[in-house]
Design a protein around this motif. Structure first.
Motif, PDB file in Angstrom:
ATOM      1  N   GLU A 191       0.845  -1.191   0.000  1.00 57.61           N
ATOM      2  CA  GLU A 191       0.000   0.000   0.000  1.00 57.61           C
ATOM      3  C   GLU A 191       0.878   1.239   0.000  1.00 57.61           C
ATOM      4  N   GLN A 192       0.355   2.302  -0.574  1.00 52.62           N
ATOM      5  CA  GLN A 192       1.093   3.552  -0.694  1.00 52.62           C
ATOM      6  C   GLN A 192       0.619   4.551   0.357  1.00 52.62           C
ATOM      7  N   TYR A 193       1.593   5.204   0.970  1.00 57.31           N
ATOM      8  CA  TYR A 193       1.314   6.184   2.007  1.00 57.31           C
ATOM      9  C   TYR A 193       2.087   7.464   1.683  1.00 57.31           C
ATOM     10  N   LYS A 194       1.554   8.573   2.194  1.00 57.69           N
ATOM     11  CA  LYS A 194       2.214   9.866   2.050  1.00 57.69           C
ATOM     12  C   LYS A 194       2.198  10.567   3.416  1.00 57.69           C
ATOM     13  N   LEU A 195       3.373  10.874   3.902  1.00 57.61           N
ATOM     14  CA  LEU A 195       3.513  11.522   5.209  1.00 57.61           C
ATOM     15  C   LEU A 195       3.854  12.991   5.009  1.00 57.61           C
ATOM     16  N   LYS A 196       3.022  13.868   5.557  1.00 62.12           N
ATOM     17  CA  LYS A 196       3.215  15.304   5.444  1.00 62.12           C
ATOM     18  C   LYS A 196       3.467  15.878   6.828  1.00 62.12           C
ATOM     19  N   LEU A 197       4.581  16.568   6.983  1.00 64.61           N
ATOM     20  CA  LEU A 197       4.956  17.182   8.257  1.00 64.61           C
ATOM     21  C   LEU A 197       5.227  18.666   8.046  1.00 64.61           C
TER      22      LEU A 197
ATOM     23  N   GLN B 198       7.317  22.271   8.930  1.00 64.85           N
ATOM     24  CA  GLN B 198       8.753  22.565   8.982  1.00 64.85           C
ATOM     25  C   GLN B 198       9.295  22.407  10.400  1.00 64.85           C
ATOM     26  N   GLU B 199       8.520  22.783  11.383  1.00 67.28           N
ATOM     27  CA  GLU B 199       8.962  22.635  12.771  1.00 67.28           C
ATOM     28  C   GLU B 199       9.075  21.166  13.151  1.00 67.28           C
ATOM     29  N   GLU B 200       8.135  20.333  12.708  1.00 68.62           N
ATOM     30  CA  GLU B 200       8.193  18.908  13.017  1.00 68.62           C
ATOM     31  C   GLU B 200       9.398  18.236  12.358  1.00 68.62           C
ATOM     32  N   ILE B 201       9.724  18.646  11.143  1.00 68.67           N
ATOM     33  CA  ILE B 201      10.889  18.080  10.461  1.00 68.67           C
ATOM     34  C   ILE B 201      12.168  18.443  11.205  1.00 68.67           C
ATOM     35  N   ASP B 202      12.280  19.681  11.658  1.00 69.15           N
ATOM     36  CA  ASP B 202      13.476  20.112  12.397  1.00 69.15           C
ATOM     37  C   ASP B 202      13.636  19.339  13.706  1.00 69.15           C
ATOM     38  N   VAL B 203      12.518  19.035  14.355  1.00 69.73           N
ATOM     39  CA  VAL B 203      12.594  18.330  15.638  1.00 69.73           C
ATOM     40  C   VAL B 203      12.946  16.855  15.447  1.00 69.73           C
ATOM     41  N   LEU B 204      12.402  16.236  14.410  1.00 71.96           N
ATOM     42  CA  LEU B 204      12.579  14.797  14.219  1.00 71.96           C
ATOM     43  C   LEU B 204      13.940  14.438  13.638  1.00 71.96           C
TER      44      LEU B 204
END
Length: 285
Positions: free
Chosen positions: A122-128, A130-136
């Motif tokens: 199955e295909q998934y798309k994760l959207k985050l 900019q703040e969440e990307i910096d933290v992770l």
């Protein structure tokens, strides 16, 4: 009611019918147990807990082993210090988002936002955001204790080492003319010891963000002057905060710049608008 004086203090007699027992100090001397009521009350020693840390210090015959209590096996000390360093991915993301995030990173080398990932057919798309990307992203947050100095003087050095490799910044701080340089180099050296616990390579870390701020009130001291005058000297204290990141962040930032450049419209001198001036048939040099 009648008050009588005795060697032990003030005794109260309520009535003639009530039985009264006078207490003398000679009875206490005769009593070996030291109890106020003689043989009625027996003094018993409270049993000592086995394995108590204080008992091992008070014993004379037994030698105290300094390795008996360490930082790792002391539960109360661990609660006071706090938890061990953990990655933001394990701490903040749900199990499904964690799997999608790791698949995206393994596929691209870094996290690409709005990218399709295939899992279990199955295909998934994760959207985050900019703040969440910096933290992770893999990072290390370091903070210092109180440092004697001013924010104005510290900012001169902190701007100099920003976006610099950690080991190179440590070398610059040791030979810098500012006192804050040696304090920051000690802070960065301690951060390299914590990096292996988060599975980070100390050689690849760089300073993503570094800043300073006032730490509490200033310490004041009297400054004596001539002709009976006095002044006040203010001793400021500051703190330093650092965020260290890996080359994964640099790859993501380079990819985002490329995407932004591709989406940019072509530059033209004349926009697609009506001219607001009269066009003449010849040039004016």
């Amino acid at each position: 009611m009648l008050n009588l004086r005795s060697p032990l203090g003030l005794l109260t007699k309520f009535s003639a019918q009530s039985s009264q027992r006078l207490i003398h100090s000679s009875a206490i001397r005769a009593n070996q147990s030291g109890s106020l009521f003689g043989d009625i009350t027996q003094v018993t020693e409270s049993p000592k807990q086995k394995g108590d840390f204080s008992d091992s210090l008070q014993t004379v015959n037994e030698k105290f082993d300094i390795n008996k209590v360490t930082i790792e096996n002391d539960e109360k000390l661990q609660q006071y210090i706090g938890h061990k360093p953990t990655s933001a991915v394990d701490k903040l993301l749900t199990p499904l988002k964690k799997q999608l995030y790791q698949l995206n990173v393994n596929q691209n080398g870094f996290f690409k936002n709005n990218q399709i990932v295939t899992m279990d057919g199955e295909q998934y798309k994760l959207k985050l955001t900019q703040e969440e990307i910096d933290v992770l992203e893999p990072s290390l947050y370091v903070k210092s204790y109180r440092i004697k100095g001013s924010v104005k003087k510290a900012t001169v050095f902190l701007r100099f080492i920003r976006n610099m490799n950690v080991k190179q910044a440590i070398t610059q701080g040791q030979f810098h003319s500012k006192k804050i340089g040696r304090e920051v180099s000690k802070l960065l050296s301690d951060s390299l010891k914590t990096a292996p616990e988060l599975k980070l390579n100390p050689d690849q870390l760089y300073i993503s963000q570094i800043w300073s701020g006032s730490d509490g009130t200033f310490v004041k001291r009297v400054d004596p002057k001539g002709r009976g005058r006095t002044g006040i000297i203010h001793h400021p204290y500051i703190h330093v905060r650092v965020i260290l990141k890996t080359p994964v962040t640099l790859k993501r930032l380079a990819w985002e710049r490329e995407q932004k450049e591709e989406l940019r419209k072509p530059r033209v001198q004349l926009h697609d608008e009506k001219l607001r001036f009269k066009v003449e048939g010849h040039y004016k040099w």
